[in-house]
Design a protein around this motif. Structure first.
Motif, short mmCIF file in Angstrom:
data_model
loop_
_atom_site.label_atom_id
_atom_site.label_comp_id
_atom_site.label_asym_id
_atom_site.label_seq_id
_atom_site.Cartn_x
_atom_site.Cartn_y
_atom_site.Cartn_z
N LYS A 36 -36.60 -0.33 30.30
CA LYS A 36 -37.96 -0.82 30.55
C LYS A 36 -38.06 -2.33 30.32
O LYS A 36 -38.94 -2.98 30.88
N ARG A 37 -37.18 -2.85 29.51
CA ARG A 37 -37.21 -4.29 29.20
C ARG A 37 -36.18 -5.07 30.01
O ARG A 37 -35.91 -6.24 29.73
N ILE A 78 -26.72 -7.32 24.80
CA ILE A 78 -26.62 -5.99 25.39
C ILE A 78 -27.24 -5.00 24.43
O ILE A 78 -27.04 -5.08 23.21
N GLY A 79 -28.03 -4.07 24.96
CA GLY A 79 -28.67 -3.06 24.13
C GLY A 79 -27.79 -1.85 23.92
O GLY A 79 -26.89 -1.57 24.71
N PHE A 80 -28.03 -1.12 22.85
CA PHE A 80 -27.35 0.15 22.60
C PHE A 80 -28.22 0.96 21.66
O PHE A 80 -29.28 0.51 21.21
N PRO A 86 -33.13 2.01 19.16
CA PRO A 86 -32.72 0.89 20.01
C PRO A 86 -32.25 -0.29 19.17
O PRO A 86 -32.95 -0.73 18.24
N SER A 87 -31.06 -0.80 19.46
CA SER A 87 -30.48 -1.91 18.71
C SER A 87 -29.93 -2.92 19.71
O SER A 87 -29.67 -2.58 20.87
N VAL A 401 -38.92 -9.79 24.25
CA VAL A 401 -39.61 -9.87 22.96
C VAL A 401 -39.08 -8.74 22.08
O VAL A 401 -39.14 -7.56 22.46
N LEU A 402 -38.53 -9.09 20.93
CA LEU A 402 -37.98 -8.10 20.00
C LEU A 402 -39.07 -7.65 19.04
O LEU A 402 -39.72 -8.47 18.39
N GLU A 403 -39.26 -6.37 18.96
CA GLU A 403 -40.27 -5.82 18.06
C GLU A 403 -39.82 -5.94 16.60
O GLU A 403 -38.63 -5.97 16.31
#
Length: 517
Positions: A36-37, A78-80, A86-87, A401-403
């Motif tokens: 989504k991001r 990169i997300g994982f 989510p990190s 934007v990081l929550e």
């Protein structure tokens, strides 16, 4: 009669299928977080996210994070997913600099969190959070200044003499003897930590009944239980309390508590100053400190003090013993480097009439510094850095934007083995760390001790004692591979730190004729 149908067995199947489908859709929803991001992400596998191989002890977390780094080639991050959490793996060196240095206030805390019941870990400088960390760091930093280390060095030399005595005792004249150099170096650095942090003459090499090695080994024992506990502390802190994951078990805690308070009591009673960690902790004891930003007050006493000596105990010996172990391994495999390094050491000793001095170790051995730097590039003791966003953070030059509460990871193995910064990264090559090469390399691509305000507080001491151990061994002895030596190297998959398979390293060692070198 059953609840749904006329048959219990069918009811159970319906309930299980409903549960599985519910969990599937819930996880599928969670796994859309990075999509989504518009963030490239590693493809998760069912409820285990991206950590199946780690949870099954098939791969070390440090090397899994390196895989994520490599998958994100060309991207800033990169997300994982850690299970369904989510990190983000950060790759771009400018963003790494922002997180560790420029925007540090957003990332002041580590994601890793031990159980609150494990007071020696939870209250330690490594794990402690926010304002309490800032006060503690400020008060302990002077302990590791160059001036204090120079005074501590005399205590380290006594441990060096004990190491020399031990090697002399096993009669290495004109023959190879197989040694576990990981065990050898671990005991040597336990001796150093024992004298610098606890004021004790441990001499575990020549005193096999000493309890320091016994309890030290328990902390890093390779086992399924320990692997799960370490993994939970670093990657699943929300589960730590429920599984009671501990860095220090009860027996280790009791041992360290008894040794620590006996030392504190004796030091206060005698009024003696040794310019060591104990002196710094006595200064902290019972005083009230106020954080100017939060206006919170903190008092460090009891286990809050013991926690600093405890974390210094494990960090001081384990990281340095790992560094020396891998140094001896690479020198055994590259005799030309070993011979050049020994020649530099012997030449420096000629200048000091055979005496190892602080200035010699820190200023007169540039090739030793190059060798150790390359070892820390290839085998960083903790192969990743972790942070957590304290507040919502807008990533510079990005729409991301990081929550608040997002786990952030930096793969040291990923950066250190990136061919953009280190050509042929799998090759052991100390020449990467000539002064010219260091000047030409961009910042934040060499991070064995981290960077910024939360950089390892004891890195100077770690380098100093590691170099001392290498000097004591190489000035009289040479190492070479034996039948048990792992070539190529295999890293222990059940450990979160960089450790050789099984936590051992066997090499042949024998005395040399110094005149031939």
């Amino acid at each position: 009669m059953a609840f749904i149908t006329a048959y219990w067995g069918l009811d159970v199947m319906i309930v299980l299928m409903t549960l599985i489908i519910t969990v599937h859709f819930y996880m599928a929803h969670k796994f859309n977080y990075w999509k989504k991001r518009n963030v490239l992400h590693a493809l998760p596998i069912s409820i285990l996210g991206n950590f199946k191989d780690c949870l099954l002890l098939k791969k070390s977390p440090g090397y899994l994070l390196k895989d994520f780094y490599d998958q994100g080639k060309g991207m800033p991050y990169i997300g994982f997913y850690i299970l369904n959490k989510p990190s983000l793996m950060v790759r771009d060196r400018e963003l790494i600099k922002n997180i560790l240095i420029k925007d540090f206030d957003y990332f002041i805390d580590r994601f890793a969190t031990p159980s609150t019941t494990d007071r020696l870990a939870y209250s330690s400088l490594f794990f402690i959070k926010d304002a309490a960390w800032k006060i503690l760091r400020t008060k302990l930093s002077p302990t590791f200044s160059s001036g204090k280390l120079k005074k501590m060095f005399e205590l380290m030399l006594e441990c060096g003499d004990n190491l020399d005595t031990y090697l002399e005792s096993i009669k290495l004249e004109d023959k190879n003897i197989e040694l576990d150099v990981k065990d050898l170096s671990s005991k040597f650095f336990m001796d150093i930590v024992g004298t610098t942090a606890y004021g004790l003459n441990v001499n575990s090499l020549n005193n096999p009944d000493n309890e320091f090695p016994k309890y030290g080994k328990q902390i890093f024992k390779i086992s399924v239980l320990h692997s799960i506990e370490f993994f939970a502390i670093f990657f699943l802190p929300s589960l730590v309390y429920f599984i009671n994951a501990e860095l220090f078990n009860k027996k280790v805690t009791v041992f360290l508590r008894n040794v620590f308070w006996h030392t504190i009591t004796q030091r206060i009673k005698s009024g003696k100053k040794r310019n060591d960690l104990i002196d710094a902790l006595i200064e902290l004891k019972g005083k009230i400190y106020r954080d100017q930003d939060s206006e919170k007050e903190f008092t460090f006493d009891g286990d809050d003090l013991l926690a600093q000596a405890a974390i210094f105990f494990i960090a001081g010996y384990e990281t340095s013993s790992t560094t020396v172990t891998f140094t001896l391994y690479e020198l055994a495999r590259h005799p030309e480097v070993q011979n050049r390094l020994r020649k530099e050491i012997l030449n420096a000793l000629d200048e000091t009439d055979g005496k190892i001095t602080y200035d010699m170790v820190t200023k007169s051995l540039p090739y030793l510094d190059m060798v150790v730097s390359e070892i820390l590039r290839m085998y960083p003791p903790l192969p990743f850095l972790d942070r957590i966003t304290k507040e919502t953070y807008k990533v510079p030059n990005s729409d991301l934007v990081l929550e608040k509460g997002t786990p952030i990871f930096i793969s040291l193995l990923g950066v250190h083995y990136d061919p953009e910064y280190y050509p042929t990264p799998d090759k052991f090559d100390p020449e990467r760390f000539t002064e010219e090469n260091k000047r030409n390399r961009p910042s934040c691509v060499y991070l064995p001790f981290g960077a910024g305000p939360r950089m390892c507080i004891g890195f100077r001491m770690g380098l100093l004692q590691s170099k001392l151990g290498i000097i004591v061994i190489l000035r009289k002895y040479e190492v070479e591979p034996c039948k048990k030596t792992l070539i190529p190297m295999v890293i222990e998959s059940a450990s979160s730190s960089t450790t050789p398979l099984g936590g051992t390293m066997h090499l042949n060692i024998r005395r040399i004729n110094n005149n031939a070198n």
